[in-house]
Scaffold this motif. Structure first.
Motif, PDB file in Angstrom:
ATOM      1  N   ASP A 153       0.981  -1.086  -0.083  1.00  0.00           N
ATOM      2  CA  ASP A 153       0.106   0.018  -0.001  1.00  0.00           C
ATOM      3  C   ASP A 153       0.900   1.368   0.096  1.00  0.00           C
ATOM      4  O   ASP A 153       2.087   1.064   0.470  1.00  0.00           O
ATOM      5  N   ASP A 182       0.215   3.851   1.809  1.00  0.00           N
ATOM      6  CA  ASP A 182      -0.103   4.605   2.944  1.00  0.00           C
ATOM      7  C   ASP A 182       0.882   4.181   4.142  1.00  0.00           C
ATOM      8  O   ASP A 182       0.607   4.666   5.127  1.00  0.00           O
ATOM      9  N   GLN A 211       1.181   2.020   5.673  1.00  0.00           N
ATOM     10  CA  GLN A 211       0.706   0.893   6.634  1.00  0.00           C
ATOM     11  C   GLN A 211       1.590  -0.338   6.362  1.00  0.00           C
ATOM     12  O   GLN A 211       1.314  -1.346   7.320  1.00  0.00           O
ATOM     13  N   ARG A 238      -2.157   4.960   9.543  1.00  0.00           N
ATOM     14  CA  ARG A 238      -1.697   5.966   8.540  1.00  0.00           C
ATOM     15  C   ARG A 238      -1.158   7.057   8.901  1.00  0.00           C
ATOM     16  O   ARG A 238      -1.821   7.835   9.922  1.00  0.00           O
TER      17      ARG A 238
END
Ligand code: UDP
Ligand code: MG
Length: 335
Positions: free
Chosen positions: A98, A100, A102, A205
Motif C-alpha cells: 500500500d 499509505d 501501513q 496511516r
C-alpha cells in the motif's frame, strides 16, 4: 542481476505519496548496498484518483528513471490495481504494498532474506493486533475469517495482508487466475507455494484517510465468500430439506389429530404461516442463486480487469516530443 518490482496501488494518496517515495527509496538504497545483486523498479497504479496523485507520479517519473506508473481511465478498485501491477511488472521478484505506509518498507530486507534462497516463494506480513481500528470492525473481521475458513477449502489466514514479496513463479500463477471478481487474499492462498508469515503490530496511516467504508468492507467480504466457497448454495438446499421435513411432520400431526381425536383443523392461520415460511425460504434461496448467477454473468462477459489511460512510458515519450518540438520552434524562430 535480479530486478525487484515494487507495485503500489494508489487512490487519492497525494498526502502520503511523497513520504512513501522517500521511505521506499531509502530502504531499497540500503538493500542494494546489502545485496549487490538487486535492482529496483517502482510501478505505481493510479486508480482513477481525483486529487493530484497523477501529477505527483508524473513528476516522479521525470525525476527518477526507475519510476513507472499506469493510470487508469477511472477508479477500478484496489484488486484491479494489483492485477495491473502484477501484469506489467518486469521483475524477477514482485512486491505488492500500500502507498499509505501501513505496510512498512522496513520489512523488505527481512522478506527478501526468506525468498532469496528459494526456500520460500512468498514472504508476507500478518497483523497480530488491530490497534487503531474500531471494535465493531475488528469483531466483524474476526468473524469473517472464522466463517470463511469453515466454509471454504482455501485457507485464509486471519490478519494476512496484501503486503507481499513474491517470486516470479508465484506471480505468473496469480496472473493465470484472470477472473473478474477478484479476492486477492483467497487468490494468494489458492495458488499455494511456500509462504512465510512475519508477524507485526498494526501501523496507523500517517496521513490521508482509508478509502474503505464499513459497508464497502462488508460487500468485499461477501465477494470473498462467494469467490472461494459454494457453501451458500448448499445452505439453500439444506433450508429446502428442513422446510420439507417440517411440512411433512405438520401434515402427519394434523392427520393424526383429525382422525384420532376428531379435532377440527384451524385452516386459515396454518395456511398463512406455511405460505409465509415457504415463500420466504424460496425467495432467500433464489436470492443466493441469483448472486452466484450474477457473478457468473460478469465472468462470461470477459471484461478487462482494468483500462489504462496513461503510463510513465507514454508520458515520458510525450514530454520528449514536446521538448524537441519547442526546440525546433526556437531554432526556426532564430532563423
Ligand atoms: N486503493 C486503490 N483503489 C481503491 C481503494 C484503495 O488503489 O479503490 C489503494 C490505496 O491507495 C492504498 C491501498 O489500496 O494504497 C489500501 O487502501 P486503504 O489504505 O484505503 O485501505 P485500508 O488500509 O484501510 O485497508
Ligand atoms: Mg491503509
Amino acid at each position: 542481476m535480479k530486478l525487484v518490482s515494487v507495485v503500489v496501488p494508489c487512490y487519492n494518496e497525494q498526502e502520503v505519496l511523497p513520504m512513501f517515495y522517500e521511505e521506499i527509496t531509502k530502504v531499497t538504497g540500503q538493500m542494494m548496498r546489502d545485496f549487490p545483486e538487486l535492482t529496483f523498479e517502482y510501478l505505481f497504479i493510479n486508480d482513477g484518483s481525483k486529487d493530484t496523485t497523477l501529477e505527483i507520479l508524473r513528476s516522479l517519473a521525470l525525476k527518477d528513471e526507475r519510476v513507472r506508473y499506469i493510470s487508469f481511465s477511472r477508479n477500478f478498485g484496489k484488486e484491479s490495481g494489483m492485477y495491473a501491477g502484477l501484469e506489467n511488472a518486469k521483475g524477477d521478484y514482485v512486491v505488492v504494498m500500500d502507498a499509505d505506509l501501513q505496510h512498512p518498507p522496513a520489512f523488505l530486507p527481512e522478506m527478501y532474506s526468506y525468498v532469496r534462497n528459494g526456500e520460500y516463494d512468498c514472504a508476507t506480513t500478518r497483523r497480530v493486533s488491530r490497534k487503531g481500528e474500531s471494535k465493531v470492525r475488528s469483531w466483524f473481521a474476526r468473524k469473517f475469517y472464522k466463517i470463511m475458513n469453515k466454509i471454504s477449502q482455501t485457507e485464509i489466514v486471519d490478519g494476512a495482508q496484501d503486503f507481499r514479496f513474491m517470486s516470479r513463479q508465484m506471480v505468473d500463477a496469480i496472473l493465470d487466475m484472470s477472473e473478474y471478481n477478484r479476492f486477492s487474499k483467497g487468490i494468494f492462498s489458492w495458488v499455494g507455494f511456500n509462504t512465510k508469515y512475519i508477524e507485526y503490530e498494526n501501523v496507523e496511516r500517517p496521513a490521508g484517510t482509508s478509502s474503505w467504508s464499513f459497508w464497502g468492507l462488508f460487500k468485499y467480504s461477501l465477494e470473498g465468500i462467494m469467490a472461494f466457497s459454494t457453501a451458500p448454495l448448499a445452505i439453500s438446499s439444506l433450508l429446502g430439506i428442513i422446510s420439507c421435513i417440517t411440512a411433512f411432520i405438520l401434515m402427519i400431526i394434523t392427520v393424526i389429530k383429525t382422525i384420532a381425536f376428531g379435532e377440527d383443523v384451524a385452516g386459515y392461520p396454518t395456511t398463512i404461516c406455511v405460505i409465509f415460511l415457504l415463500s420466504g425460504l424460496q425467495l432467500f434461496c433464489t436470492g443466493i442463486l441469483g448472486q452466484y448467477l450474477s457473478k457468473t454473468y460478469l465472468e462470461t462477459k470477459n471484461r478487462p480487469i482494468y483500462i489504462s489511460k496513461e503510463t510513465a512510458e507514454s508520458y515520458r515519450e510525450k514530454q520528449k516530443e514536446r521538448s524537441s518540438e519547442s526546440s525546433g520552434e526556437n531554432a526556426s524562430s532564430e532563423k
